[in-house]
Every structure is written in structure tokens, then in C-alpha cells.
Write a protein that holds these residues in place. Structure first.
Motif, short mmCIF file in Angstrom:
data_model
loop_
_atom_site.label_atom_id
_atom_site.label_comp_id
_atom_site.label_asym_id
_atom_site.label_seq_id
_atom_site.Cartn_x
_atom_site.Cartn_y
_atom_site.Cartn_z
N GLU A 15 24.45 27.32 9.52
CA GLU A 15 25.02 28.41 8.72
C GLU A 15 24.53 29.76 9.23
O GLU A 15 25.30 30.72 9.31
CB GLU A 15 24.65 28.24 7.25
CG GLU A 15 25.46 27.20 6.53
CD GLU A 15 25.03 27.02 5.08
OE1 GLU A 15 23.95 27.51 4.69
OE2 GLU A 15 25.80 26.39 4.34
N GLY A 18 26.71 32.73 10.78
CA GLY A 18 26.58 34.04 10.15
C GLY A 18 26.30 35.14 11.16
O GLY A 18 26.87 36.23 11.08
N GLY A 24 29.31 36.08 12.96
CA GLY A 24 30.35 36.67 12.13
C GLY A 24 31.51 35.73 11.86
O GLY A 24 32.59 36.16 11.48
N ASN A 35 33.42 32.90 9.78
CA ASN A 35 33.54 32.40 8.41
C ASN A 35 33.93 30.92 8.48
O ASN A 35 35.10 30.57 8.35
CB ASN A 35 34.57 33.21 7.64
CG ASN A 35 34.60 32.83 6.17
OD1 ASN A 35 33.67 32.19 5.66
ND2 ASN A 35 35.65 33.22 5.49
N ARG A 71 33.01 26.85 7.32
CA ARG A 71 32.29 25.99 6.38
C ARG A 71 31.44 25.00 7.16
O ARG A 71 31.86 24.48 8.19
CB ARG A 71 33.26 25.22 5.50
CG ARG A 71 33.95 26.11 4.47
CD ARG A 71 34.80 25.33 3.51
NE ARG A 71 34.01 24.31 2.85
CZ ARG A 71 34.52 23.20 2.32
NH1 ARG A 71 35.81 22.99 2.38
NH2 ARG A 71 33.75 22.32 1.74
#
Length: 70
Positions: free
Chosen positions: A42, A46, A49, A51, A53
Motif C-alpha cells: 500500500e 501510495g 500515486g 489508486n 486496491r
């Protein structure tokens, strides 16, 4: 994220086998626990950048059992 129907009873799998295997490779390569691997991936997404899951540790745990049975 998996959008294909698997033809089996029950809910379809949200994450592909490739996503689960990738998470397990990260776990083994960096000698992490399942929760730590989840947080690590994650964090990487992050920083990029993206997005995206990431499978949670309980999903990984269930799917690991399915891989070992194959």
C-alpha cells in the motif's frame, strides 16, 4: 481487480491469482508478515500515486491455503 465470473457457487474472487502470488512474493522476499506485506505494498502504491486496491491480510491468508492445496 478480477472482473471475471468463475462459475463456482459463492462470491467471485476480488483479486486475481497473480495479485495474490505477487503479494506472497513480496512477503517472502522481504521476510514480512501478511499485515506488513499489505502495508508495504500500500505504501509503495501510495508513493507512486496509484489508486490501486491491495488484498488485505485475511484475504491473503485464505488464498494461501487455496494455493497450497493445488
Amino acid at each position: 481487480i478480477n472482473t471475471e465470473r468463475n462459475g463456482k457457487p459463492g462470491r467471485d474472487l476480488t483479486f486475481t491469482d497473480a495479485a495474490i502470488r505477487t503479494m506472497l512474493m513480496v512477503k517472502e522476499f522481504f521476510h514480512l508478515g501478511l499485515r506488513a506485506a499489505e502495508g508495504f505494498v500500500e505504501s509503495v502504491f501510495g508513493l507512486l500515486g496509484a489508486n490501486v486496491r491491495v488484498p488485505d491480510s485475511s484475504t491473503l491468508c485464505r488464498r494461501v491455503a487455496a494455493f497450497s492445496g493445488r
